[in-house]
Write a protein that holds these residues in place. Structure first.
Motif, PDB file in Angstrom:
ATOM      1  N   ALA A  61       0.893  -1.244  -0.008  1.00 23.49           N
ATOM      2  CA  ALA A  61      -0.055  -0.011  -0.080  1.00 23.49           C
ATOM      3  C   ALA A  61       0.805   1.205  -0.040  1.00 23.49           C
ATOM      4  O   ALA A  61       0.604   2.108  -0.701  1.00 23.49           O
ATOM      5  N   TYR A  62       1.798   1.100   0.594  1.00 19.54           N
ATOM      6  CA  TYR A  62       2.988   2.296   0.747  1.00 19.54           C
ATOM      7  C   TYR A  62       3.351   2.665  -0.506  1.00 19.54           C
ATOM      8  O   TYR A  62       3.265   3.792  -1.040  1.00 19.54           O
ATOM      9  N   PHE A  72       2.271  11.976  -0.322  1.00 18.31           N
ATOM     10  CA  PHE A  72       3.232  12.088   0.831  1.00 18.31           C
ATOM     11  C   PHE A  72       2.665  11.491   1.920  1.00 18.31           C
ATOM     12  O   PHE A  72       1.473  11.566   2.292  1.00 18.31           O
ATOM     13  N   LEU A  73       3.599  10.465   2.604  1.00 15.29           N
ATOM     14  CA  LEU A  73       2.740   9.638   3.634  1.00 15.29           C
ATOM     15  C   LEU A  73       3.735   9.826   5.072  1.00 15.29           C
ATOM     16  O   LEU A  73       4.859   9.975   4.942  1.00 15.29           O
ATOM     17  N   VAL A  74       3.000   9.807   6.066  1.00 15.20           N
ATOM     18  CA  VAL A  74       3.427   9.963   7.401  1.00 15.20           C
ATOM     19  C   VAL A  74       2.851   8.934   8.164  1.00 15.20           C
ATOM     20  O   VAL A  74       1.631   8.420   7.860  1.00 15.20           O
ATOM     21  N   CYS A  81      -4.680   5.539  12.449  1.00 17.37           N
ATOM     22  CA  CYS A  81      -4.819   4.733  11.196  1.00 17.37           C
ATOM     23  C   CYS A  81      -3.527   4.507  10.894  1.00 17.37           C
ATOM     24  O   CYS A  81      -2.510   4.630  11.435  1.00 17.37           O
ATOM     25  N   THR A  82      -3.080   3.845   9.535  1.00 14.18           N
ATOM     26  CA  THR A  82      -1.843   3.173   9.210  1.00 14.18           C
ATOM     27  C   THR A  82      -1.131   4.401   8.614  1.00 14.18           C
ATOM     28  O   THR A  82       0.019   4.625   9.082  1.00 14.18           O
ATOM     29  N   ILE A  99      -5.196   6.600   6.037  1.00 16.42           N
ATOM     30  CA  ILE A  99      -5.252   5.448   5.199  1.00 16.42           C
ATOM     31  C   ILE A  99      -5.252   4.188   6.201  1.00 16.42           C
ATOM     32  O   ILE A  99      -4.477   4.257   7.206  1.00 16.42           O
ATOM     33  N   PHE A 100      -6.184   3.122   6.034  1.00 16.24           N
ATOM     34  CA  PHE A 100      -6.359   2.097   6.929  1.00 16.24           C
ATOM     35  C   PHE A 100      -5.867   0.733   6.158  1.00 16.24           C
ATOM     36  O   PHE A 100      -6.693   0.577   5.073  1.00 16.24           O
TER      37      PHE A 100
END
Length: 107
Positions: A61-62, A72-74, A81-82, A99-100
């Protein structure tokens, strides 16, 4: 901890202070040859974790969110959540999505 070296020759692209990198970011950077494991300072356990992490649905998913959706993910555990996903750098805006990542057996 896994020792990492940049694959770029221009080290001025990086900030002088060290980064704190989560395991998904680390695996992504290594798998896309942005960073490479430094076998002289890495322990064997860390190398094995990187090799097997690609089978993790959270890593899939990442990778998808970064490559295909350009997010951009944290880490989102603080918010239950994930990941927190941003359309712009996290310093500029609030997260657009929570995002889960849920596997079939967790439903």
């Amino acid at each position: 901890m896994i020792g990492l070296s940049s694959s770029t020759k221009n080290m001025s692209e990086f900030v002088e202070s060290p980064y704190i990198v989560d395991k998904y970011s680390c695996a992504f950077l290594v798998n896309h040859k942005i960073l490479r494991p430094n076998l002289l300072i890495s322990n064997q356990k860390g190398i094995e974790i990187l090799k097997t992490l690609c089978k993790d649905p959270t890593y899939a998913a990442y990778s998808y969110l970064i490559i295909r959706r350009k997010c951009f993910l944290v880490d989102g555990h603080k918010f239950g959540c994930t990941f927190l996903a941003y359309n712009e750098p996290p310093t500029a805006v609030h997260a657009a999505y929570l995002i889960f990542v849920v596997t079939a057996d967790q439903r």
